[in-house]
Design an enzyme around this catalytic site. Structure first.
Site, mmCIF file in Angstrom:
data_model
loop_
_atom_site.group_PDB
_atom_site.id
_atom_site.type_symbol
_atom_site.label_atom_id
_atom_site.label_comp_id
_atom_site.label_asym_id
_atom_site.label_seq_id
_atom_site.Cartn_x
_atom_site.Cartn_y
_atom_site.Cartn_z
ATOM 1 N N GLY A 52 0.832 -1.202 0.000
ATOM 2 C CA GLY A 52 0.000 0.000 0.000
ATOM 3 C C GLY A 52 0.864 1.249 0.000
ATOM 4 N N TYR A 80 3.877 -3.530 2.601
ATOM 5 C CA TYR A 80 3.114 -2.953 3.712
ATOM 6 C C TYR A 80 2.401 -4.064 4.493
ATOM 7 C CZ TYR A 80 -0.228 -0.021 6.254
ATOM 8 O OH TYR A 80 -0.970 0.587 7.239
ATOM 9 N N GLY A 220 -12.107 -1.040 -31.475
ATOM 10 C CA GLY A 220 -11.275 -1.918 -32.280
ATOM 11 C C GLY A 220 -10.133 -2.508 -31.486
ATOM 12 N N VAL A 222 -8.403 -4.653 -28.261
ATOM 13 C CA VAL A 222 -8.722 -5.993 -27.798
ATOM 14 C C VAL A 222 -9.796 -5.972 -26.721
ATOM 15 C CG1 VAL A 222 -6.816 -6.022 -26.124
ATOM 16 C CG2 VAL A 222 -7.741 -8.172 -26.972
ATOM 17 N N ASP A 223 -9.773 -4.962 -25.822
ATOM 18 C CA ASP A 223 -10.732 -4.929 -24.720
ATOM 19 C C ASP A 223 -12.167 -4.760 -25.216
ATOM 20 O OD1 ASP A 223 -8.368 -4.953 -23.315
ATOM 21 O OD2 ASP A 223 -8.436 -2.825 -22.829
#
Length: 507
Positions: A52, A80, A220, A222-223
C-alpha cells in the site's frame, strides 16, 4: 470456496496483480477491502495482505483486525502487508534510514517452505520507506538485504509469512515460484480456468439483460472487441456497437477496424465522425489529465446522444479491465493512488440513462487475449497492441494541432512497421511527439523541428515493464526513415525507462 484465496487490498498499484498471479497458478483469488468481514475471511483457504502507499509511521495508516491472525489460515503479508503483520502482532515498524526502491538482492538466511527450490541469493523488487525494526514473538528472519534486516520473516508454526519485497511483479526473480510455494503451503487446489469464467459470464449477461438491447463503444482494441464479441455471444443481434471517431487514431486505423468487423462477427456497427468536435474541445489544452477528462466527457456525451437513438437500449457494455480501474485510483478498498484517469472508469454521469455491463473488469490484458482466443477472434484482434482511449491526444505532449497529429501519425507508422518487420519480441511500441523543438541540419540548411520519442517495452501483464533492448541497426533504420520521410521531424530519441518508475504511456 474451499480453494479460495482472499487478497486484502491496502491500495497498492499491485494489489490486483497479486490476485492475477494466484489465478495464473490455477487457484481462484479474489481482491477484497482491507476491512473485509472476518466471517467471510473464514471461508478462504489462505489470506494475502497487499502492499500500500501509506506508511505505518504516519498517522491514519490503514490497519487490520488482529483477529485475522487467529483464524488459523495461512497468511502472507507483502511489503506494507508484512509491516502490518509484524506491527499487529507486537513487533515494531519505523521509517527506515535508507529507503529501497527498485531492484535489490536478498540473501536467504534460513531454509523455509516458502523459499523451497530457490538459490541462496535472489534479485527482488523493493518499494518501501518503513521497515520492521523488532520482530514479534514467534517470528524468525528468513532473508535480508543490504538495507533491510527483515526482508522476509515467518512464524512457521502458524504459517504466517511476510515479504518486504514484491513477489508478484516480474522484476522479482522467481517471484511466481515463491507465490506457488505459499499456495502449496496453504493446501489450495488448482480449480480456476478461464473457460469456466467465459461460460459463467455469458450466462450472467443473458440473465441480467433478458430481452433488452445493449450498446457497446467499440474502438477496435482488444478490450472493446472481446467485450462486444462476448456480449454478442450472449444476446446476438440485440447488441449495437458504436464507434466514435475522435480523430486521434493512428494512420488508416478507423478504416481497418471497420473492414475487420464488417468481415468478421457480423456485429451491428455504426461509425460516428466526431473529429471536429474533439479538436474544438481540446483547443489550447496542454495538461494530460485535463485532456483525458475532456475526451472522456465528450465521448460519453456523443455516445449517449447516438445510443439514445437505438430502440429499447437499456444497457451499456464497456471493456474496463483491472488495470484501468487501479491506475485511476479505483481499488477495491478505495485506497489506491491516482496515476491517471481512464475514460472507462468514473466517467459515467449519474443520470447517464443506461445500466452498466463490464464483463472483463476482473481480468488482466493477457487474460482478455485468452478469452478472445476462446471466442474464436482472429489474431489481428487478440494480438493487437494496447492503444489508449484518448489515442494520439495523449501521445502528443502539450497542445494538439492538426500539424502535430499528421507528424505523429507518419512517424508512428514507420516505428510500428519497422519493429513489426524485425520480429523482435516486443509487446508494445509506438512514437511520442513532445512539445519541444530541436536544432538540426537537413539539406545543408538549419532546421528547427520536432523530435520524436520511440517507446518500446517488454511485459507480461502491463503492470510492470522493461524497455526493449532493440538492436542499434533497427533504431538507426527507424531514425533515418523518420528524419528523411517526415518533414518537420529532425531528431529521434529512444526511451530507456522501465515501469516503474515510468508508465508505458507518456501522458
Amino acid at each position: 470456496m474451499k480453494n479460495l484465496v482472499y487478497v486484502l487490498d491496502f491500495g497498492s498499484q499491485y494489489s490486483h496483480l497479486i490476485t492475477r498471479r494466484i489465478r495464473e497458478l490455477g487457484v481462484y483469488a479474489e481482491l477484497v477491502p482491507h476491512n473485509f468481514p472476518l466471517k467471510k475471511l473464514q471461508q478462504a483457504q489462505a489470506i494475502i495482505l497487499s502492499g500500500g502507499p501509506q506508511n505505518l509511521s504516519e498517522r491514519g495508516a490503514l490497519r487490520v483486525s488482529k483477529a485475522i491472525f487467529k483464524l488459523g489460515r495461512p497468511i502472507l503479508g507483502i511489503c506494507y502487508g508484512q509491516q502490518l503483520t509484524a506491527f499487529e502482532l507486537g513487533g515494531e515498524v519505523r521509517a527506515g534510514k535508507t529507503s529501497e526502491y527498485g531492484p535489490m538482492e536478498i540473501k536467504i538466511t534460513k531454509a523455509s517452505p516458502i523459499f523451497q527450490g530457490l538459490r541462496p541469493k535472489q534479485m527482488t523488487w523493493m518499494s518501501h520507506g518503513d521497515q520492521i525494526t523488532v520482530l514479534p514473538a514467534g517470528f524468525v528472519t528468513l532473508a535480508q538485504s543490504a538495507n533491510c534486516r527483515y526482508a522476509a520473516i515467518a512464524d512457521e508454526n502458524y504459517k504466517i509469512y511476510g515479504l518486504q519485497f514484491h513477489p508478484e511483479v516480474t522484476n522479482t526473480e522467481n517471484g511466481q515460484k515463491i507465490l506457488a510455494n505459499f499456495i502449496k503451503i496453504s493446501g489450495a487446489q488448482k480449480t480456476w480456468q478461464l473457460k469456466d469464467f467465459l461460460e459463467k459470464t455469458t450466462a450472467d449477461i443473458k440473465k441480467k439483460v433478458k430481452k433488452d438491447t445493449v450498446v457497446c463503444g467499440l474502438s477496435g482494441g482488444v478490450d472493446s472487441s472481446v467485450t462486444a464479441t462476448l456480449v454478442h455471444k450472449a444476446i446476438g443481434q440485440r447488441l449495437h456497437c458504436i464507434l466514435v471517431n475522435h480523430g486521434f487514431g493512428r494512420l488508416n486505423e478507423i478504416e481497418e477496424i471497420v473492414e475487420t468487423f464488417r468481415k468478421y462477427g457480423k456485429l451491428n456497427l455504426r461509425v460516428i465522425d466526431a473529429a471536429l468536435e474533439f479538436q474544438d474541445a481540446l483547443r489550447g489544452v496542454t495538461d494530460p489529465e485535463q485532456k483525458r477528462k475532456i475526451i472522456g466527457g465528450l465521448f460519453i456525451r456523443i455516445f449517449e446522444r447516438e445510443a439514445k437513438k437505438i430502440k429499447n437500449a437499456k444497457w451499456l457494455a464497456q471493456g474496463t479491465l483491472y488495470t484501468d480501474a487501479i491506475t485511476s485510483g479505483v481499488s477495491v478498498g478505495g485506497t489506491a493512488a491516482v496515476i491517471k484517469s481512464h475514460h472507462n472508469v468514473g466517467g459515467l454521469p449519474k443520470k447517464f440513462g443506461f445500466k452498466l455491463i463490464e464483463p472483463l473488469r476482473e481480468l488482466y490484458k493477457d487474460e482478455v487475449r485468452q478469452i478472445g482466443r476462446l471466442l474464436g477472434l482472429p489474431k489481428s484482434i487478440t494480438e493487437r497492441q494496447p492503444f489508449p482511449g484518448p489515442g494520439l491526444a495523449v501521445r502528443i505532449i502539450g497542445e494538439i494541432t492538426e500539424e502535430k497529429l499528421d507528424l505523429l501519425r507518419a512517424a508512428d507508422a514507420i516505428v510500428r512497421e519497422e519493429i513489426s518487420k524485425s520480429r523482435e519480441s516486443v509487446q508494445q511500441y509506438f512514437a511520442v511527439l513532445p512539445s519541444i523543438h530541436a536544432v538540426g541540419v537537413q539539406g545543408d540548411a538549419r532546421t528547427y523541428g520536432y523530435p520524436i520519442i520511440i517507446r518500446a517495452i517488454t511485459t507480461t501483464d502491463y503492470m510492470t515493464a522493461h524497455w526493449a533492448k532493440l538492436p542499434h541497426e533497427l533504431l538507426e533504420r527507424i531514425s533515418v526513415r523518420i528524419t528523411n520521410k517526415v518533414r518537420g521531424i529532425n531528431r529521434v530519441v529512444y526511451d530507456i525507462t522501465s515501469k516503474p518508475p515510468g508508465t508505458v504511456e507518456w501522458e
